[in-house]
Design an enzyme around this catalytic site. Structure first.
Site, PDB file in Angstrom:
ATOM      1  CB  SER A 227      71.121  -7.053 -50.776  1.00  0.00           C
ATOM      2  OG  SER A 227      70.325  -6.400 -49.820  1.00  0.00           O
ATOM      3  CB  CYS A 282      72.337  -8.605 -60.228  1.00  0.00           C
ATOM      4  SG  CYS A 282      71.550  -8.180 -61.774  1.00  0.00           S
TER       5      CYS A 282
HETATM    6  P1  NAD Z   1      70.541  -2.953 -50.964  1.00  0.00           P
HETATM    7  O1  NAD Z   1      69.605  -4.067 -50.717  1.00  0.00           O
HETATM    8  O2  NAD Z   1      71.495  -2.582 -49.895  1.00  0.00           O
HETATM    9  O3  NAD Z   1      69.726  -1.604 -51.296  1.00  0.00           O
HETATM   10  C1  NAD Z   1      68.686  -1.593 -52.256  1.00  0.00           C
HETATM   11  C2  NAD Z   1      67.665  -0.527 -51.880  1.00  0.00           C
HETATM   12  O4  NAD Z   1      67.041  -0.882 -50.652  1.00  0.00           O
HETATM   13  C3  NAD Z   1      68.256   0.861 -51.680  1.00  0.00           C
HETATM   14  O5  NAD Z   1      67.380   1.807 -52.255  1.00  0.00           O
HETATM   15  C4  NAD Z   1      68.334   1.006 -50.171  1.00  0.00           C
HETATM   16  O6  NAD Z   1      68.185   2.333 -49.737  1.00  0.00           O
HETATM   17  C5  NAD Z   1      67.168   0.165 -49.689  1.00  0.00           C
HETATM   18  N1  NAD Z   1      67.420  -0.462 -48.380  1.00  0.00           N
HETATM   19  C6  NAD Z   1      68.623  -0.794 -47.851  1.00  0.00           C
HETATM   20  N2  NAD Z   1      68.457  -1.397 -46.657  1.00  0.00           N
HETATM   21  C7  NAD Z   1      67.129  -1.447 -46.428  1.00  0.00           C
HETATM   22  C8  NAD Z   1      66.340  -1.971 -45.368  1.00  0.00           C
HETATM   23  N3  NAD Z   1      66.882  -2.554 -44.304  1.00  0.00           N
HETATM   24  N4  NAD Z   1      64.990  -1.863 -45.464  1.00  0.00           N
HETATM   25  C9  NAD Z   1      64.419  -1.285 -46.536  1.00  0.00           C
HETATM   26  N5  NAD Z   1      65.130  -0.770 -47.569  1.00  0.00           N
HETATM   27  C10 NAD Z   1      66.468  -0.850 -47.531  1.00  0.00           C
HETATM   28  O7  NAD Z   1      71.305  -3.300 -52.344  1.00  0.00           O
HETATM   29  P2  NAD Z   1      72.548  -2.564 -53.002  1.00  0.00           P
HETATM   30  O8  NAD Z   1      73.776  -2.858 -52.219  1.00  0.00           O
HETATM   31  O9  NAD Z   1      72.208  -1.153 -53.313  1.00  0.00           O
HETATM   32  O10 NAD Z   1      72.603  -3.329 -54.413  1.00  0.00           O
HETATM   33  C11 NAD Z   1      73.359  -4.489 -54.626  1.00  0.00           C
HETATM   34  C12 NAD Z   1      72.490  -5.721 -54.589  1.00  0.00           C
HETATM   35  O11 NAD Z   1      71.462  -5.616 -55.572  1.00  0.00           O
HETATM   36  C13 NAD Z   1      73.246  -6.982 -54.947  1.00  0.00           C
HETATM   37  O12 NAD Z   1      72.853  -8.012 -54.085  1.00  0.00           O
HETATM   38  C14 NAD Z   1      72.815  -7.282 -56.370  1.00  0.00           C
HETATM   39  O13 NAD Z   1      72.889  -8.641 -56.757  1.00  0.00           O
HETATM   40  C15 NAD Z   1      71.403  -6.821 -56.333  1.00  0.00           C
HETATM   41  N6  NAD Z   1      70.903  -6.561 -57.666  1.00  0.00           N
HETATM   42  C16 NAD Z   1      70.034  -7.459 -58.195  1.00  0.00           C
HETATM   43  C17 NAD Z   1      69.575  -7.284 -59.480  1.00  0.00           C
HETATM   44  C18 NAD Z   1      68.625  -8.274 -60.098  1.00  0.00           C
HETATM   45  O14 NAD Z   1      68.055  -7.961 -61.123  1.00  0.00           O
HETATM   46  N7  NAD Z   1      68.435  -9.447 -59.525  1.00  0.00           N
HETATM   47  C19 NAD Z   1      69.997  -6.175 -60.229  1.00  0.00           C
HETATM   48  C20 NAD Z   1      70.882  -5.276 -59.637  1.00  0.00           C
HETATM   49  C21 NAD Z   1      71.326  -5.478 -58.346  1.00  0.00           C
END
Ligand code: NAD
Length: 498
Positions: A227, A282
């Site tokens: 995210s 995404c």
């Molecule tokens: P997220 O940001 O909640 O989690 C991603 C990773 O970060 C996980 O491994 C999680 O454990 C870790 N994480 C979570 N909170 C954290 C924090 N405060 N500090 C450090 N690490 C932390 O994302 P999600 O909900 O798993 O995935 C969905 C998001 O990913 C959507 O916004 C989507 O658009 C994005 N996404 C982007 C792409 C791209 O290529 N641009 C591809 C796939 C998904």
């Protein structure tokens, strides 16, 4: 008690000593599938140090041997494709065909990594000065780390570690704690492919474990997908600790519909691109921008969206699965409610969706809004649910202005029969991945995954040649071999100029 998922540390799948275990649930039923550990500080350190040792050996391994590991890995992944997809489907809720696609798109990157010999070729110029040659080599960095999101638990880890490892690095992967079973299987098969045992480490957890990777001096580069707020935190922290970082973040993707497009293609592509994977992609199309008279197709779009429904992963008539968690579902429902309050017209409302026999699933039905404006939360927020927002403009120029004003720049598409309109759009749009009559333009691995603006922080993107640049350092060598027939220096004595 449910199964406790091991971590891959120092070449062994081992149980964590942590007292923090996170339940992993089937989002269609809330059944606990397993528990995933939050790795302890000692386990994190052990994984990183073990990866460091692996790197020192692996960097000396000939490139064709590294490529052969990828060839064997590709073969094993294909052999176990459906098994991996089934586990993936259960923990993400994705319908089986979509789960298979998640695995397949990852396999394609492994195939690409098997070409590493030609991808890593450097540059040479003979006689940069008399009797002196110039060479540029590409060398691996050391231990690289990957942090992955829930929505593609096979494809996104496979964007990262095969390319990094093929380049000669070792890798520590921290997958999403919401669906960690699939990445564990990927790691198991990697060992079975004959990879040296401690080359890939898989640690589990959340923020604390991520922060350890971002600040540890032994980690040289960080790949992140997730995210926007977390992506910004990862980019800032990693670069503040003087590491390379590539962070792929959230999105809001527009499809521009010109009046000369084919209506049937527009409608069926909008249905799939907005609601596929329950909108949890995404690259999902979340905004349809109807230009001129094409707005008359919105009613038919509603009729087609109303025909699809979510369901369990093995329900062949389900178009898509549940949201990943009750929290994710509540967030989507809140945005739908807010959209109505802000004055958008809700033409189809999936808020009260139920699925026969699965009362506890995180269901959201297909949802369609029209009369959406740029100031609404519906438009500004990444919804990440099966919700499509329709907007209308009079001209292609207005559509471009709308899309270019978005802070995101992951993907976009235009549907048209006009080459001139398509050319203008592809040239002027400020988005990194453009589809022309293709709704979700994810590039194949010989290109790179090239999100822009608020959807990406960094400069070198995932897979393709850019991944090789990201995971390697360039070393230039200027060499001269003394030869009695070639005098050293034209004027004798030391050369005092640069
Ligand atoms: P997220 O940001 O909640 O989690 C991603 C990773 O970060 C996980 O491994 C999680 O454990 C870790 N994480 C979570 N909170 C954290 C924090 N405060 N500090 C450090 N690490 C932390 O994302 P999600 O909900 O798993 O995935 C969905 C998001 O990913 C959507 O916004 C989507 O658009 C994005 N996404 C982007 C792409 C791209 O290529 N641009 C591809 C796939 C998904």
């Amino acid at each position: 008690m449910s199964t406790r998922l091991p971590q891959l540390i120092n070449g062994e799948f081992q149980q964590s000593q942590t007292d923090t275990w996170i339940p992993v649930t089937n989002p269609a039923t809330q059944e606990v599938l397993c528990e995933v550990p939050a790795a302890t500080a000692e386990e994190m350190e052990s994984a990183i140090q073990s990866a460091r040792e692996a790197f020192l050996e692996w960097r000396e391994t000939p490139v064709s041997e590294r490529a052969r590991v990828m060839l064997r890995y590709q073969h094993l992944l294909k052999e176990h494709h459906d098994e991996i997809a089934e586990v993936l489907a259960k923990e993400t809720g994705k319908v089986f065909a979509d789960a298979k696609g998640d695995v397949w798109r990852g396999i394609e990157v492994v195939e690409h990594a098997a070409n590493i010999g030609s991808l890593m070729m450097g540059e040479t110029v003979e006689n940069v000065a008399r009797g002196i040659d110039g060479h540029a080599w590409t060398q691996p960095l050391g231990v690289c780390a990957g942090i992955t999101p829930f929505n593609f638990p096979a494809m996104i880890p496979l964007w990262m570690f095969p390319m990094a490892i093929a380049c000669g690095n070792s890798f520590v992967l921290k997958p999403s704690e919401q669906d960690p079973m699939t990445p564990n299987i990927l790691a198991e098969l990697f060992l079975r492919a004959g990879a040296p045992k401690n080359l890939l480490q898989v640690v589990h957890g959340g923020k604390e474990q991520v922060d350890t990777l971002l600040t540890h001096p032994e980690i040289k580069a960080v790949s992140f997908v997730g995210s926007v707020p977390v992506g910004q935190h990862v980019y800032r922290t990693a670069t503040d600790h003087l590491k390379r970082a590539q962070c792929f973040a959230g999105a809001k993707n527009h499809m521009v519909v010109m009046p000369d497009a084919r209506k049937d293609q527009v409608i069926s592509n909008l249905v799939g691109a907005s609601c596929g994977a329950a909108g949890q992609r995404c690259m999902a199309i979340s905004v349809a921008v109807f230009v001129g008279e094409s707005k008359q197709w919105i009613d038919e779009l509603k009729d087609e969206l109303a025909k699809i429904r979510p369901g369990a992963w093995d329900d062949e008539n389900a178009a898509y699965g549940p949201q990943i968690s009750p929290k994710a579902r509540d967030r989507v429902l809140t945005l739908i409610k807010q959209g109505k309050e802000e004055g958008a017209s809700c033409l189809l409302d999936g808020s009260d969706c139920t699925v026969d026999g699965l009362p506890d699933g995180n269901w959201v039905g297909p949802t369609l809004f029209s009369d959406v404006t740029p100031d609404m939360a519906l438009y500004k927020e990444e919804i990440f649910g099966p919700v499509l927002c329709c907007m209308t403009v009079d001209t292609l120029e207005e559509a471009l202005e709308l899309v270019n004003n978005s802070p995101y720049g992951n993907g976009t598409s235009i549907f048209t029969a006009s080459g001139a309109a398509a050319r203008k759009y592809q040239h002027e749009v400020e988005v990194g991945q453009v589809g022309i009559n293709v709704p979700i333009p994810v590039p194949l691995p010989f290109f790179s995954f090239t999100g822009w603006k608020g959807s990406f922080y960094g400069d070198q993107h995932a897979y393709g040649k850019q991944a090789v640049r990201f995971y390697t350092e360039t070393k230039t060598v200027t060499s001269r071999w003394f030869d009695d027939d070639i005098p050293d220096g034209a004027h004798g004595g030391p050369n005092m100029t640069i």
